[in-house]
Design a protein around this motif. Structure first.
Motif, PDB file in Angstrom:
ATOM      1  N   THR A 262       0.838  -1.145   0.165  1.00 11.11           N
ATOM      2  CA  THR A 262       0.067  -0.078  -0.133  1.00 11.11           C
ATOM      3  C   THR A 262       0.855   1.297  -0.052  1.00 11.11           C
ATOM      4  O   THR A 262       2.051   1.292   0.037  1.00 11.11           O
ATOM      5  CB  THR A 262      -1.081   0.048   1.011  1.00 11.11           C
ATOM      6  N   LEU A 263       0.247   2.212  -0.042  1.00 12.23           N
ATOM      7  CA  LEU A 263       0.903   3.545   0.238  1.00 12.23           C
ATOM      8  C   LEU A 263       1.597   3.772   1.501  1.00 12.23           C
ATOM      9  O   LEU A 263       2.581   4.382   1.472  1.00 12.23           O
ATOM     10  CB  LEU A 263       0.082   4.866  -0.060  1.00 12.23           C
ATOM     11  N   LEU A 264       1.058   2.941   2.591  1.00 10.09           N
ATOM     12  CA  LEU A 264       2.049   2.844   3.803  1.00 10.09           C
ATOM     13  C   LEU A 264       3.025   2.011   4.141  1.00 10.09           C
ATOM     14  O   LEU A 264       3.429   2.021   4.981  1.00 10.09           O
ATOM     15  CB  LEU A 264       0.935   3.320   4.457  1.00 10.09           C
TER      16      LEU A 264
ATOM     17  N   ALA B  88       9.778  12.869  -3.447  1.00  6.28           N
ATOM     18  CA  ALA B  88      10.688  14.004  -2.912  1.00  6.28           C
ATOM     19  C   ALA B  88      10.376  14.370  -1.521  1.00  6.28           C
ATOM     20  O   ALA B  88      11.368  14.912  -0.876  1.00  6.28           O
ATOM     21  CB  ALA B  88      10.595  15.067  -4.019  1.00  6.28           C
ATOM     22  N   ALA B  89       9.351  14.110  -0.969  1.00 10.40           N
ATOM     23  CA  ALA B  89       9.090  14.297   0.321  1.00 10.40           C
ATOM     24  C   ALA B  89       9.437  13.016   1.221  1.00 10.40           C
ATOM     25  O   ALA B  89       9.033  13.133   2.431  1.00 10.40           O
ATOM     26  CB  ALA B  89       7.311  14.548   0.673  1.00 10.40           C
ATOM     27  N   GLY B  90      10.001  12.259   0.703  1.00 11.24           N
ATOM     28  CA  GLY B  90      10.422  10.844   1.639  1.00 11.24           C
ATOM     29  C   GLY B  90       9.287   9.818   2.032  1.00 11.24           C
ATOM     30  O   GLY B  90       9.509   9.240   3.027  1.00 11.24           O
ATOM     31  N   LEU B  91       8.197  10.216   1.353  1.00 12.75           N
ATOM     32  CA  LEU B  91       6.766   9.394   1.661  1.00 12.75           C
ATOM     33  C   LEU B  91       6.719   8.219   0.816  1.00 12.75           C
ATOM     34  O   LEU B  91       5.900   7.296   1.007  1.00 12.75           O
ATOM     35  CB  LEU B  91       5.745  10.303   1.436  1.00 12.75           C
ATOM     36  N   LEU B  92       7.518   8.119  -0.248  1.00 13.74           N
ATOM     37  CA  LEU B  92       7.471   6.837  -0.806  1.00 13.74           C
ATOM     38  C   LEU B  92       8.824   6.572  -1.732  1.00 13.74           C
ATOM     39  O   LEU B  92       9.518   7.272  -1.843  1.00 13.74           O
ATOM     40  CB  LEU B  92       6.599   7.146  -2.255  1.00 13.74           C
ATOM     41  N   PRO B  93       9.249   5.218  -1.541  1.00 16.12           N
ATOM     42  CA  PRO B  93      10.813   4.724  -1.649  1.00 16.12           C
ATOM     43  C   PRO B  93      10.919   4.992  -3.111  1.00 16.12           C
ATOM     44  O   PRO B  93       9.800   4.685  -3.901  1.00 16.12           O
ATOM     45  CB  PRO B  93      10.704   3.496  -1.196  1.00 16.12           C
ATOM     46  N   ARG B  94      12.120   5.335  -3.309  1.00 17.83           N
ATOM     47  CA  ARG B  94      12.380   5.829  -5.117  1.00 17.83           C
ATOM     48  C   ARG B  94      12.451   4.170  -5.731  1.00 17.83           C
ATOM     49  O   ARG B  94      11.851   4.458  -6.992  1.00 17.83           O
ATOM     50  CB  ARG B  94      13.767   6.185  -5.044  1.00 17.83           C
ATOM     51  N   GLU B  95      12.290   3.264  -5.259  1.00 14.34           N
ATOM     52  CA  GLU B  95      12.590   1.904  -5.878  1.00 14.34           C
ATOM     53  C   GLU B  95      11.131   1.466  -6.471  1.00 14.34           C
ATOM     54  O   GLU B  95      11.041   0.262  -6.825  1.00 14.34           O
ATOM     55  CB  GLU B  95      13.335   0.929  -5.078  1.00 14.34           C
ATOM     56  N   VAL B  96      10.080   1.896  -5.532  1.00 20.14           N
ATOM     57  CA  VAL B  96       8.699   1.315  -5.566  1.00 20.14           C
ATOM     58  C   VAL B  96       8.266   1.930  -6.874  1.00 20.14           C
ATOM     59  O   VAL B  96       8.335   3.103  -7.426  1.00 20.14           O
ATOM     60  CB  VAL B  96       7.769   1.899  -4.602  1.00 20.14           C
ATOM     61  N   PRO B  97       7.750   0.728  -7.744  1.00 15.91           N
ATOM     62  CA  PRO B  97       7.375   1.174  -9.190  1.00 15.91           C
ATOM     63  C   PRO B  97       5.801   2.200  -9.015  1.00 15.91           C
ATOM     64  O   PRO B  97       4.957   1.789  -8.175  1.00 15.91           O
ATOM     65  CB  PRO B  97       6.878  -0.169  -9.909  1.00 15.91           C
ATOM     66  N   THR B  98       5.608   2.779  -9.907  1.00 12.74           N
ATOM     67  CA  THR B  98       4.302   3.642  -9.793  1.00 12.74           C
ATOM     68  C   THR B  98       3.840   3.747 -11.341  1.00 12.74           C
ATOM     69  O   THR B  98       4.405   3.373 -12.210  1.00 12.74           O
ATOM     70  CB  THR B  98       4.301   5.028  -9.352  1.00 12.74           C
ATOM     71  N   PRO B  99       2.197   3.828 -11.305  1.00 13.02           N
ATOM     72  CA  PRO B  99       1.735   3.946 -12.632  1.00 13.02           C
ATOM     73  C   PRO B  99       2.182   4.644 -13.817  1.00 13.02           C
ATOM     74  O   PRO B  99       2.761   5.852 -13.493  1.00 13.02           O
ATOM     75  CB  PRO B  99       0.180   4.188 -12.311  1.00 13.02           C
TER      76      PRO B  99
ATOM     77  N   ALA C  62      -1.748   1.043  -5.853  1.00 12.49           N
ATOM     78  CA  ALA C  62      -1.630  -0.620  -5.791  1.00 12.49           C
ATOM     79  C   ALA C  62      -1.518  -1.133  -7.078  1.00 12.49           C
ATOM     80  O   ALA C  62      -0.887  -2.416  -7.144  1.00 12.49           O
ATOM     81  CB  ALA C  62      -2.828  -1.075  -4.933  1.00 12.49           C
ATOM     82  N   TRP C  63      -2.260  -0.522  -8.187  1.00 12.63           N
ATOM     83  CA  TRP C  63      -2.333  -1.306  -9.528  1.00 12.63           C
ATOM     84  C   TRP C  63      -0.881  -0.893 -10.250  1.00 12.63           C
ATOM     85  O   TRP C  63      -0.625  -1.560 -11.147  1.00 12.63           O
ATOM     86  CB  TRP C  63      -3.323  -0.591 -10.336  1.00 12.63           C
ATOM     87  N   GLY C  64      -0.106  -0.235  -9.399  1.00  6.69           N
ATOM     88  CA  GLY C  64       1.397   0.021 -10.264  1.00  6.69           C
ATOM     89  C   GLY C  64       2.258  -1.035 -10.280  1.00  6.69           C
ATOM     90  O   GLY C  64       3.234  -0.951 -11.259  1.00  6.69           O
ATOM     91  N   HIS C  65       2.245  -1.942  -9.670  1.00  9.27           N
ATOM     92  CA  HIS C  65       3.063  -3.024  -9.686  1.00  9.27           C
ATOM     93  C   HIS C  65       2.769  -4.164 -10.887  1.00  9.27           C
ATOM     94  O   HIS C  65       1.565  -4.422 -10.802  1.00  9.27           O
ATOM     95  CB  HIS C  65       3.282  -3.778  -8.267  1.00  9.27           C
ATOM     96  N   PRO C  66       3.666  -4.616 -11.520  1.00  4.77           N
ATOM     97  CA  PRO C  66       3.204  -5.684 -12.652  1.00  4.77           C
ATOM     98  C   PRO C  66       2.727  -6.822 -12.323  1.00  4.77           C
ATOM     99  O   PRO C  66       1.848  -7.574 -12.887  1.00  4.77           O
ATOM    100  CB  PRO C  66       4.520  -5.440 -13.659  1.00  4.77           C
ATOM    101  N   ALA C  67       3.070  -7.342 -11.135  1.00 10.57           N
ATOM    102  CA  ALA C  67       2.616  -8.479 -10.753  1.00 10.57           C
ATOM    103  C   ALA C  67       1.257  -8.545 -10.131  1.00 10.57           C
ATOM    104  O   ALA C  67       0.551  -9.503 -10.081  1.00 10.57           O
ATOM    105  CB  ALA C  67       3.517  -8.874  -9.493  1.00 10.57           C
ATOM    106  N   VAL C  68       0.483  -7.467 -10.001  1.00 10.99           N
ATOM    107  CA  VAL C  68      -0.647  -7.175  -9.424  1.00 10.99           C
ATOM    108  C   VAL C  68      -1.783  -7.331 -10.551  1.00 10.99           C
ATOM    109  O   VAL C  68      -1.880  -6.708 -11.478  1.00 10.99           O
ATOM    110  CB  VAL C  68      -0.795  -5.751  -8.865  1.00 10.99           C
TER     111      VAL C  68
END
Length: 312
Positions: free
Chosen positions: A185-187, A301-312, A261-267
């Motif tokens: 999730t986002l968290l 940029a705000a450090g709220l999401l790791p840079r390696e996490v895929p996004t849509p 949550a839809w952003g990862h290709p495995a989902v």
């Protein structure tokens, strides 16, 4: 700008499940009672909105969720829906007791079919075998694989709130899919480095539940739930910070939670719970909401999401 993902196909099982399914735990009176009429209207609203995947379990209201779901699904052609339920717990007058044995699994699914009014289910998950891993591997999964060979279930899976054991299950069992709740999730991106790559490599479908983390990503505030309990202050602070970034982009937090949550290709798909028809329609609207790429960049940029996490 992004659009709602194309209808999901669940791994090597090839089941067309759609992108957004209905989680039916609330129909079993989770947290608070749901009147019979409201439960039926909830399922009908999902059907009217094009929902194909309906996920339930015996433990949701001690069989009530399955019964309520089955009553409404009897109104539509069986080919129009994908039904997912679970095994691993024997219902008792006071609740349920774990039973991951071969015979217990066979009895459990037979009773689920009776409550649902069906002669087969599309997906059967082993439900939360956290403290019963060995018994589940030697009993419950073996039974479900046999039922798959008999055509009683189309796909075998496991549904849990943790990714570590699911990763081990994917490595050891011929599963078609997994249902992971709250761990991507986002968290919380616990599943990013282990489970999701393993599923992608093996062609195992992934359905995500709990994408609002029990409510904190739907309505971030002190007292909100996270993982079925009152959220700790640092979790509330993180959710509020994410919501602030979403507000700057004019995007509802719920829409961002779904889209992420839809952003990862495995989902393959998500399942989101609802207790009223209005909540169903809101979730469907959130699924259609566009999310700009700049929002993800600002979260990073705000450090709220790791840079390696895929996004849509």
């Amino acid at each position: 700008m992004s659009r709602v993902p194309a209808p999901g196909v669940l791994g090597r099982a090839g089941l067309v499940v759609g992108s957004l399914g209905l989680g039916c735990a609330p129909l079993g009176n989770l947290y608070e009672p749901v009147p019979e009429q409201d439960a039926g209207d909830t399922v009908r609203a999902a059907l009217a909105g094009g929902t194909r995947l309906f996920d339930t379990a015996p433990r949701y209201g001690n069989g009530v969720s399955e019964q309520r779901l089955g009553q409404v699904l009897a109104e539509v052609p069986r080919s129009e829906v994908v039904v997912s339920t679970k095994v691993g717990y024997r219902l008792t007058d006071g609740g349920s007791e774990p039973d991951f044995s071969y015979d217990g699994t066979m009895r459990s699914l037979e009773r689920s079919l009776e409550r649902l009014g069906l002669d087969r289910v599309d997906i059967a998950h082993v439900h939360d075998p956290d403290h019963h891993e060995r018994e589940a591997l030697t009993g419950a999964f073996r039974a479900l694989v046999d039922l798959r060979e008999q055509g009683v279930v189309s796909a075998v899976g496991a549904g849990m709130n943790q990714s570590g054991m699911l990763e081990r299950i994917v490595a050891q069992v011929d599963v078609d899919c997994v249902l992971l709740a709250g761990r991507y999730t986002l968290l919380d991106q616990e599943a990013l480095t282990g489970l999701l790559p393993a599923c992608e490599a093996r062609g195992v479908g992934v359905v995500l539940g709990g994408v609002y983390n029990s409510g904190l990503l739907a309505d971030p505030r002190p007292g909100a739930r996270y993982d079925y309990r009152t959220a700790e202050p640092h979790r509330v602070a993180a959710a509020l910070a994410i919501a602030e970034v979403c507000d700057r982009h004019g995007v509802p937090l719920k829409a961002a939670a779904l889209r992420f949550a839809w952003g990862h290709p495995a989902v393959s798909a998500l399942v989101v719970g609802a207790r009223t028809a209005e909540e169903v329609r809101e979730n469907l609207a959130m699924a259609q909401t566009a999310v700009p790429a700049d929002l993800w960049a600002d979260l990073r940029a705000a450090g709220l999401l790791p840079r390696e996490v895929p996004t849509p």
